[in-house]
Scaffold this active site. Structure first.
Site, PDB file in Angstrom:
ATOM      1  N   HIS A  95      -8.167  29.023  75.063  1.00 31.26           N
ATOM      2  CA  HIS A  95      -8.782  27.750  74.732  1.00 31.26           C
ATOM      3  C   HIS A  95      -9.129  26.691  75.852  1.00 31.26           C
ATOM      4  CE1 HIS A  95      -9.586  24.424  71.842  1.00 31.26           C
ATOM      5  NE2 HIS A  95      -8.663  23.519  72.427  1.00 31.26           N
ATOM      6  N   SER A  96     -10.257  26.166  75.831  1.00 26.25           N
ATOM      7  CA  SER A  96     -10.784  25.203  76.752  1.00 26.25           C
ATOM      8  C   SER A  96     -10.561  25.990  77.932  1.00 26.25           C
ATOM      9  CB  SER A  96      -9.783  23.903  76.480  1.00 26.25           C
ATOM     10  OG  SER A  96     -10.656  22.855  77.120  1.00 26.25           O
ATOM     11  N   MET A  97     -10.021  25.519  79.037  1.00 24.50           N
ATOM     12  CA  MET A  97      -9.807  25.881  80.340  1.00 24.50           C
ATOM     13  C   MET A  97      -9.543  27.435  80.223  1.00 24.50           C
ATOM     14  SD  MET A  97      -7.297  24.820  83.776  1.00 24.50           S
ATOM     15  CE  MET A  97      -5.824  25.516  82.974  1.00 24.50           C
TER      16      MET A  97
END
Length: 252
Positions: A95-97
């Site tokens: 998720h995300s990074m």
């Protein structure tokens, strides 16, 4: 270089061991996140799917360790820690990074003659897209404001100055790593990529998320959920259903 069991366990956490599962899912946290973020995922998917979660240095029980400054170096370290996990299919969820890190892990796997079963890229625009972001350069108040706007960190923690001062260095480091990331040269993956995104995510538009399609020859799909950057907190049942459906064939 052979990795020891202790080194492996430092990086890779098993909340619900499932030795009989036919597929593993390696979960990669967001900036400032920790392995425990994925405890509910592990509880929900075990024992059919063995969920593993990566614990980055600089947080929780690894708080005294220096954080790693770049996505590339972090990917090298995580890939080394995976070591012996090549006896059954391995899918990646970031998720995300963590989505960027998952992409870099998938690249390392393919360079090593392996392949991720599926790369789930959540809450992140395609690796080749660019935004001029500099949250990591803000002062502490500015960084806290960013966290609150994304609602990704428990607001009770944000109100505790002592705890806040302990976690901000790791969060700032992670933001620096992902905001300075540039997709390296190289062709697309052969792994299937499944992109999950909130329809009101300030970190990625749906169009930017579609750019992940350029990163694979192995099949691409996009699912848009109601919500912002942390849509997966409110859409947990639907997200878990998506993961289960995709990995069901592998799990038998």
């Amino acid at each position: 270089m052979t990795i020891t069991s202790a080194e492996h366990d430092l990086w890779i956490r098993r909340f619900h061991p499932a030795p009989d599962a036919k597929v593993r899912l390696l979960c990669l946290p967001h900036a400032g996140g920790s392995a425990s973020f994925y405890f509910p995922v592990s509880a929900a998917l075990s024992p059919g799917i063995e969920v593993l979660a990566v614990q980055y240095p600089g947080r929780q029980d690894r708080r005294s360790e220096p954080s790693i400054g770049t996505v590339a170096e972090l990917a090298d370290q995580v890939y080394r820690a995976l070591g012996p996990l090549d006896d059954k299919p391995l899918a990646l969820f970031g998720h995300s990074m963590g989505a960027v890190l998952g992409f870099e892990l998938a690249r390392r796997m393919e360079a090593d003659g392996r392949r991720a079963a599926v790369l789930f890229a959540s809450g992140r625009r395609g690796p080749a897209t660019h935004r001029a972001e500099s949250v990591h350069k803000r002062d502490d108040d500015g960084l806290v404001s960013e966290l609150k706007s994304l609602s990704g960190t428990n607001t009770a923690l944000l109100g505790d100055e002592e705890i806040l001062r302990m976690i901000l260095p790791a969060i700032r480091n992670d933001y620096r790593a992902v905001e300075t990331y540039e997709r390296p040269a190289g062709g697309p993956l052969t792994s299937q990529i499944v992109v999950l995104i909130g329809d009101d995510d300030p970190k990625s538009t749906v169009e930017e998320a579609k750019a992940w399609a350029e990163e694979t020859t192995g099949g691409f799909s996009l699912r848009v959920f109601p919500g912002g950057h942390f849509y997966l907190a409110t859409q947990q049942k639907a997200v878990l259903g998506e993961i289960s459906d995709r990995l069901g064939a592998l799990a038998g």
